[in-house]
Design a protein around this motif. Structure first.
Motif: not given
Ligand code: ADP
Ligand code: MG
Length: 368
Positions: A297-325
């Motif tokens: 997400t672009t915003q920090p999470a809601t109260v019931d969620s954990n949230a950490i900041t990360c930097r996107v390094e890349g992505a793998t496209y699997f059709g129905a899903s995409t995996k972000y590294h």
């Protein structure tokens, strides 16, 4: 489906393995393995190659004697009962059909051996042929059939005499993916229709999760965990089970505290909250979170969620899903898997929030 087809009448058996051990010389192929298999259950033995699955199945079948331990069926000790008197159905990966017998002769074989009358044989074989979708192929020799059709014949032959237990050892591993999925559906349906106890061996975790009422996970001759697919996937007891069943992010935690039904621990510069587990040894542990349970997400999470900041390094496209590294500022790498349609593509080097519900993570011991 003919009305006379009453495979559901077959007496499904209940099996209890008690402290089974098996050694080959000095090598321990099975170590003190206890497992209850319920009547009419679809139990899958899952583990890497060499973990002892086939050895255990051969002990169930009566082809291999255990070195230690007892085997019970419906409350009776059958440890010393020979294979032919257990009379279980069996389907193996390379279990060759009789090459000189036609489809219907192959399926009839177990009934002939049991001295059934020819009218009964004819009726049962006809029903089985229909049940596994081989109508029109009755007179063919196995060599004229595809791999999937051959395994259908093997299934029909294994079920035609209404065994109390059906043992299947990697029956579809030689088939290509689409055919394998079709055969999985077929086996699931046959299990529901017959009500027989099925014990299925595979090294493929998605096959195990898709088919089974319960999964028993083997490694190095030990039974590590047994439970319903969602239990072993979402509440694995240890790191081997967690990682064998699918990808998992591992976040090292310090200063772990248990608080009510929750656990809290320090990951880098943040506090992470998870479901409480009793498996806590000292104050360090690992928070394990499956990639599909996390979202970017672009915003920090809601109260019931954990949230950490990360930097996107890349992505793998699997059709129905995409995996972000992704990577945290302290260098921990993470994978987040999201439905491709759920977010616009994110360019590498973008800073984002990764969040996940507090009840989706599980604690694992930090050592193993
Ligand atoms: P899996 O089916 O999980 O791949 P197996 O039960 O076939 O594993 O084998 C477990 C281990 O026991 C392997 O290391 C295998 O080499 C060994 N093993 C199996 N059968 C024998 C045997 N008859 N003699 C010696 N070692 C065996
Ligand atoms: Mg095997």
């Amino acid at each position: 489906m003919p009305q006379s087809m009453q495979l559901g009448d077959s007496k499904a058996a209940e099996i209890k393995a008690v402290s089974i051990g098996k050694t080959f010389g000095a090598f321990h192929a099975l170590k003190n393995l206890s497992l209850d298999i319920g009547r009419g259950e679809f139990l899958t033995l899952l583990g890497p190659s060499g973990s002892g699955k086939t050895t255990f199945l051969m002990i169930l079948a009566g082809f291999t004697a255990p070195t230690t331990g007892r085997l019970m069926m419906d409350g009776k000790d059958i440890t010393d009962v020979p294979a032919e008197d257990r009379s279980y159905g069996m389907v193996f990966q390379g279990y060759a059909l009789f090459p000189h017998l036609t489809v219907e002769q192959n399926i009839a074989f177990p009934l002939k051996v049991r001295g059934r009358f020819s009218a009964e044989i004819k009726r049962r074989v006809g029903e089985m042929v229909e049940r596994v979708g081989l109508v029109g192929h009755e007179r063919k020799l196995p060599a004229k059939l595809s791999g999937g059709q051959q395994q259908r014949v093997a299934l029909a032959r294994a079920l035609v005499f209404e065994p109390a237990v059906l043992l299947l050892d990697e029956p579809f591993s030689a088939l290509d993916k689409n055919l394998r999925e079709m055969m999985q559906e077929e086996v699931k349906r046959l299990h529901q229709e017959t009500g027989t106890t099925f014990v299925f061996v595979t090294h493929d975790q998605s096959e195990a999760l898709a088919l089974s009422s319960r999964v028993a996970i083997f490694n190095h001759g030990e039974l590590l965990q047994v439970g319903r697919p969602q239990d072993v996937y979402e509440r694995p007891d240890n790191r081997f089970v967690a990682e064998f069943l699918g990808e998992v992010n591992l976040l090292p935690l310090d200063a772990v505290k248990l608080d009510g039904d929750r656990a809290a621990g320090q990951f880098e510069d943040r506090t992470i909250i998870l479901n409480k587990t009793t498996r806590l040894d000292g104050t360090s542990a690992v928070a394990a979170v499956r990639p599909e349970h996390m979202v970017i997400t672009t915003q920090p999470a809601t109260v019931d969620s954990n949230a950490i900041t990360c930097r996107v390094e890349g992505a793998t496209y699997f059709g129905a899903s995409t995996k972000y590294h992704l990577r945290t500022s302290k260098g921990t790498s993470l994978a987040v898997s999201m439905p491709t349609a759920a977010i616009a593509p994110i360019a590498p080097q973008t800073d984002v929030w990764v969040s996940w519900p507090m009840n989706q993570g599980f604690l694992l011991p930090s050592g193993s």
